[in-house]
Design a protein around this motif. Sequence first.
Motif, PDB file in Angstrom:
ATOM      1  N   SER A 102       0.820  -1.212   0.000  1.00 15.73           N
ATOM      2  CA  SER A 102       0.000   0.000   0.000  1.00 15.73           C
ATOM      3  C   SER A 102       0.854   1.262   0.000  1.00 15.73           C
ATOM      4  CB  SER A 102      -0.885   0.050   1.248  1.00 15.73           C
ATOM      5  OG  SER A 102      -1.496  -1.181   1.459  1.00 15.73           O
ATOM      6  N   SER A 103       2.005   1.195   0.675  1.00 17.36           N
ATOM      7  CA  SER A 103       2.779   2.412   0.942  1.00 17.36           C
ATOM      8  C   SER A 103       3.116   3.225  -0.304  1.00 17.36           C
ATOM      9  CB  SER A 103       4.072   2.069   1.690  1.00 17.36           C
ATOM     10  OG  SER A 103       3.776   1.342   2.838  1.00 17.36           O
TER      11      SER A 103
ATOM     12  N   ASP B 233      10.412  -7.735  -5.233  1.00 16.06           N
ATOM     13  CA  ASP B 233      10.113  -9.071  -4.726  1.00 16.06           C
ATOM     14  C   ASP B 233       8.907  -9.691  -5.433  1.00 16.06           C
ATOM     15  OD1 ASP B 233       8.290  -7.293  -3.603  1.00 16.06           O
ATOM     16  OD2 ASP B 233       9.001  -7.547  -1.563  1.00 16.06           O
TER      17      ASP B 233
ATOM     18  N   GLY C 290       8.808   0.578   0.692  1.00 17.02           N
ATOM     19  CA  GLY C 290       7.906   0.688   1.835  1.00 17.02           C
ATOM     20  C   GLY C 290       8.589  -0.020   2.989  1.00 17.02           C
TER      21      GLY C 290
ATOM     22  N   HIS D 200      10.620  -5.031   7.944  1.00 18.76           N
ATOM     23  CA  HIS D 200      11.177  -5.619   6.718  1.00 18.76           C
ATOM     24  C   HIS D 200      11.135  -4.636   5.559  1.00 18.76           C
ATOM     25  CE1 HIS D 200       6.999  -7.323   5.500  1.00 18.76           C
ATOM     26  NE2 HIS D 200       7.327  -6.485   4.542  1.00 18.76           N
TER      27      HIS D 200
ATOM     28  N   GLY E 150      11.479  -4.846   1.174  1.00 13.13           N
ATOM     29  CA  GLY E 150      11.297  -5.948   0.229  1.00 13.13           C
ATOM     30  C   GLY E 150      10.607  -7.040   1.037  1.00 13.13           C
ATOM     31  N   PHE E 151      11.094  -8.254   0.895  1.00 10.18           N
ATOM     32  CA  PHE E 151      10.630  -9.322   1.790  1.00 10.18           C
ATOM     33  C   PHE E 151      11.804  -9.810   2.636  1.00 10.18           C
ATOM     34  CE2 PHE E 151       6.646 -10.632  -0.740  1.00 10.18           C
ATOM     35  CZ  PHE E 151       5.787 -10.233   0.273  1.00 10.18           C
TER      36      PHE E 151
ATOM     37  N   ASN F 242      -0.535  -9.390   4.876  1.00  9.88           N
ATOM     38  CA  ASN F 242      -0.815  -9.411   3.443  1.00  9.88           C
ATOM     39  C   ASN F 242      -2.039 -10.236   3.075  1.00  9.88           C
ATOM     40  OD1 ASN F 242       1.370  -7.796   3.250  1.00  9.88           O
ATOM     41  ND2 ASN F 242       2.589  -9.113   1.950  1.00  9.88           N
TER      42      ASN F 242
ATOM     43  N   ARG G 130      -4.903  -9.516   3.506  1.00  8.59           N
ATOM     44  CA  ARG G 130      -5.945  -8.622   2.990  1.00  8.59           C
ATOM     45  C   ARG G 130      -5.964  -8.588   1.465  1.00  8.59           C
ATOM     46  NH1 ARG G 130      -1.620  -5.261   4.135  1.00  8.59           N
ATOM     47  NH2 ARG G 130      -1.415  -3.336   2.914  1.00  8.59           N
TER      48      ARG G 130
ATOM     49  N   LYS H  52       3.160   2.063  11.304  1.00 10.30           N
ATOM     50  CA  LYS H  52       4.562   1.977  10.871  1.00 10.30           C
ATOM     51  C   LYS H  52       5.501   2.766  11.786  1.00 10.30           C
ATOM     52  CE  LYS H  52       3.432  -0.516   7.332  1.00 10.30           C
ATOM     53  NZ  LYS H  52       3.505  -0.132   5.948  1.00 10.30           N
TER      54      LYS H  52
HETATM   55  N1  GLP Z   1       6.854  -7.057   0.244  1.00 13.63           N
HETATM   56  C1  GLP Z   1       6.106  -5.899   0.577  1.00 13.63           C
HETATM   57  C2  GLP Z   1       7.041  -4.786   0.915  1.00 13.63           C
HETATM   58  O1  GLP Z   1       7.775  -4.379  -0.228  1.00 13.63           O
HETATM   59  C3  GLP Z   1       6.229  -3.657   1.513  1.00 13.63           C
HETATM   60  O2  GLP Z   1       7.012  -2.507   1.648  1.00 13.63           O
HETATM   61  C4  GLP Z   1       5.744  -4.056   2.870  1.00 13.63           C
HETATM   62  C5  GLP Z   1       4.760  -3.086   3.489  1.00 13.63           C
HETATM   63  O3  GLP Z   1       3.516  -3.212   2.905  1.00 13.63           O
HETATM   64  P1  GLP Z   1       2.416  -2.080   2.992  1.00 13.63           P
HETATM   65  O4  GLP Z   1       2.981  -0.918   2.279  1.00 13.63           O
HETATM   66  O5  GLP Z   1       1.230  -2.644   2.292  1.00 13.63           O
HETATM   67  O6  GLP Z   1       2.198  -1.811   4.424  1.00 13.63           O
HETATM   68  O7  GLP Z   1       5.263  -5.367   2.881  1.00 13.63           O
HETATM   69  C6  GLP Z   1       5.041  -6.071   1.679  1.00 13.63           C
HETATM   70  O8  GLP Z   1       4.861  -7.355   2.100  1.00 13.63           O
END
Ligand code: GLP
Length: 262
Positions: free
Chosen positions: A38-39, A67, A132, A138, A140-141, A165, A167, A203
């Motif tokens: 989402s970020s 990733d 993000g 974390h 990436g992953f 994730n 969602r 965050k």
């Molecule tokens: N692999 C992605 C990341 O690249 C992302 O930055 C992070 C945050 O996700 P979000 O921005 O939806 O909170 O988790 C995900 O799983």
Amino acid sequence: MEIVILPDAAAVGAAAAARIAAVVRAKPEAVLGLSTGSSPLGTYEALGELVRRGEVDLSRAAGFALDEYVGLPPESPQSYAATIDTTVTRPLGMDPARVRTPPGSAADLEAACEEYEQAIRGAGGVDVQLLGIGANGHIGFNEPTSSFASRTRIKTLAPRTREDNARFFDGDLDAVPLHCITQGLGTILDARRLLLVAQGEAKADAVARTVEGPLSAMVPGSALQLHPHATVLLDEAAASRLTLSEYYRFTAAHLPPWQRVD
Ligand SMILES: N[C@@H]1[C@@H](O)[C@H](O)[C@@H](COP(=O)(O)O)O[C@@H]1O
């Protein structure tokens, strides 16, 4: 590290888009490091607006995603290949032939990881990597305890990440893959510039540990402290646990003219 605290998520997206656009204007064939989740969506929306207004042209730029899930075919809507295509490549007018995602369905995943590293090197390296951050720190992953020297490789997703994730999989945790391919922290640190965006209270802890905590494999984001050109763009909520926020505001208000970005 440059820390910029902005009033809201829209301002974060606009500021990140302005920085990426500046890189592409200076180098139309720039290699962009792309992120999902989402970020960065607000950044892509703001960049799309700049493209539509003719203020930047991404048609010659290349892109490498951070990733991908293992086992999801690229046509699956939850795959990062599909996500990048619908949220980045098409709306931003990028050339699909120049945008790559790690191949999570390759027959030989380890060879695919090495090929991905070579493809990034072959393209001349990443000019600006958008990031993000996960609630567990974390990027990436690269889950906690990832090596700062790691390269593109197969990882097992942390339970927290799979829950976060779910969602994107209609809330069905069992549908979230167990494994992924991710650029390593060493791969990410090779990019010429890093641009991390974070919004929201969820965050705030990860951001504080990334920016002000000790360098630690437990907080993969803290690897940004090793990079000479890392910028962190935050809304007020994501910045709410920083102890030096007044200093960051003072610095941003007194930037020398040559460091200003519209
Ligand atoms: N692999 C992605 C990341 O690249 C992302 O930055 C992070 C945050 O996700 P979000 O921005 O939806 O909170 O988790 C995900 O799983």
